[in-house]
Design a protein around this motif. Structure first.
Motif, PDB file in Angstrom:
ATOM      1  N   ASP A  31      14.407 -70.520  16.405  1.00 41.56           N
ATOM      2  CA  ASP A  31      15.586 -71.122  15.774  1.00 41.56           C
ATOM      3  C   ASP A  31      15.352 -72.622  15.595  1.00 41.56           C
ATOM      4  O   ASP A  31      14.816 -73.295  16.473  1.00 41.56           O
ATOM      5  N   ASN A  89      26.103 -62.510  15.768  1.00 38.28           N
ATOM      6  CA  ASN A  89      27.391 -62.981  15.279  1.00 38.28           C
ATOM      7  C   ASN A  89      27.679 -62.272  13.957  1.00 38.28           C
ATOM      8  O   ASN A  89      26.878 -62.360  13.023  1.00 38.28           O
ATOM      9  N   GLY A  95      31.271 -66.818  14.274  1.00 32.80           N
ATOM     10  CA  GLY A  95      30.278 -67.882  14.347  1.00 32.80           C
ATOM     11  C   GLY A  95      29.056 -67.664  13.484  1.00 32.80           C
ATOM     12  O   GLY A  95      28.084 -68.421  13.575  1.00 32.80           O
ATOM     13  N   THR A  97      26.725 -68.172  10.582  1.00 38.63           N
ATOM     14  CA  THR A  97      26.578 -69.231   9.583  1.00 38.63           C
ATOM     15  C   THR A  97      25.518 -68.900   8.541  1.00 38.63           C
ATOM     16  O   THR A  97      25.552 -69.435   7.434  1.00 38.63           O
ATOM     17  N   HIS A 104      19.885 -63.154  17.764  1.00 39.85           N
ATOM     18  CA  HIS A 104      19.445 -64.289  18.578  1.00 39.85           C
ATOM     19  C   HIS A 104      18.888 -63.731  19.883  1.00 39.85           C
ATOM     20  O   HIS A 104      19.584 -62.989  20.596  1.00 39.85           O
TER      21      HIS A 104
HETATM   22  P1  5GP Z   1      24.381 -67.686  13.168  1.00 40.00           P
HETATM   23  O1  5GP Z   1      25.282 -68.861  13.433  1.00 40.00           O
HETATM   24  O2  5GP Z   1      24.468 -67.252  11.729  1.00 40.00           O
HETATM   25  O3  5GP Z   1      24.525 -66.548  14.129  1.00 40.00           O
HETATM   26  O4  5GP Z   1      22.910 -68.203  13.414  1.00 40.00           O
HETATM   27  C1  5GP Z   1      22.174 -68.861  12.442  1.00 40.00           C
HETATM   28  C2  5GP Z   1      21.054 -69.594  13.146  1.00 40.00           C
HETATM   29  O5  5GP Z   1      20.071 -69.913  12.201  1.00 40.00           O
HETATM   30  C3  5GP Z   1      21.493 -70.887  13.813  1.00 40.00           C
HETATM   31  O6  5GP Z   1      21.221 -70.816  15.203  1.00 40.00           O
HETATM   32  C4  5GP Z   1      20.671 -71.941  13.082  1.00 40.00           C
HETATM   33  O7  5GP Z   1      20.228 -72.959  13.956  1.00 40.00           O
HETATM   34  C5  5GP Z   1      19.524 -71.150  12.514  1.00 40.00           C
HETATM   35  N1  5GP Z   1      18.962 -71.668  11.276  1.00 40.00           N
HETATM   36  C6  5GP Z   1      19.638 -72.080  10.187  1.00 40.00           C
HETATM   37  N2  5GP Z   1      18.778 -72.462   9.208  1.00 40.00           N
HETATM   38  C7  5GP Z   1      17.531 -72.244   9.706  1.00 40.00           C
HETATM   39  C8  5GP Z   1      16.215 -72.458   9.177  1.00 40.00           C
HETATM   40  O8  5GP Z   1      16.016 -72.894   8.041  1.00 40.00           O
HETATM   41  N3  5GP Z   1      15.161 -72.135   9.985  1.00 40.00           N
HETATM   42  C9  5GP Z   1      15.345 -71.645  11.240  1.00 40.00           C
HETATM   43  N4  5GP Z   1      14.246 -71.372  11.953  1.00 40.00           N
HETATM   44  N5  5GP Z   1      16.569 -71.444  11.780  1.00 40.00           N
HETATM   45  C10 5GP Z   1      17.643 -71.747  11.025  1.00 40.00           C
END
Ligand code: 5GP
Ligand code: ZN
Length: 116
Positions: A31, A89, A95, A97, A104
């Motif tokens: 991440d 999520n 949560g 995004t 995760h």
């Molecule tokens: P969510 O909030 O959707 O469950 O998790 C999305 C995750 O993707 C977040 O923890 C965020 O830090 C990660 N993330 C977002 N954009 C990128 C990216 O371009 N590369 C990587 N490796 N992680 C990303």
């Protein structure tokens, strides 16, 4: 592949992400904003916006595969006895995004229960 989806791009090798694991269906990579010493994202190459979408499509085998890859990576990276947590999520209210299904894989610190 969905248009302008960051995880479609990563899984297609279009972005310079360090892949920790890759097979025909699944990729895993760190991440970009880790919230634990180990924070790996386990991502299907096929685009589903949410867990619920994958379930609605009946893609049980892929869902099982994602969990299996997460556990195998945890074992390989952290050792047999390490504790780890997997989180999905589903939807913005929970949560989410990035709207491409991902797990995760978290480890290396204490995790409170119930989660925040
Ligand atoms: P969510 O909030 O959707 O469950 O998790 C999305 C995750 O993707 C977040 O923890 C965020 O830090 C990660 N993330 C977002 N954009 C990128 C990216 O371009 N590369 C990587 N490796 N992680 C990303
Ligand atoms: Zn996608």
């Amino acid at each position: 592949m969905a248009e302008q989806c960051i995880f479609c791009d990563v899984s297609a090798g279009k972005l310079d992400s360090q892949l920790l694991y890759q097979d025909e269906e699944v990729v895993a990579f760190p991440d970009i904003r880790p919230i634990a010493p180990t924070h790996v994202l386990v991502v299907p190459k096929r685009h589903y916006a949410t867990l619920a979408d994958a379930a609605a499509a009946g893609d049980d085998r892929l869902l099982g595969r994602l969990l299996s890859v997460a556990a195998t990576l945890a074992h390989q990276k952290l050792g047999e006895d390490a504790g780890f947590r997997v989180v999905i999520n589903n939807g913005a209210a929970a949560g989410q995004t990035v709207h491409h299904l991902h797990i995760h894989l978290l480890s290396g610190r204490h995790f409170a229960w119930p989660p925040g």
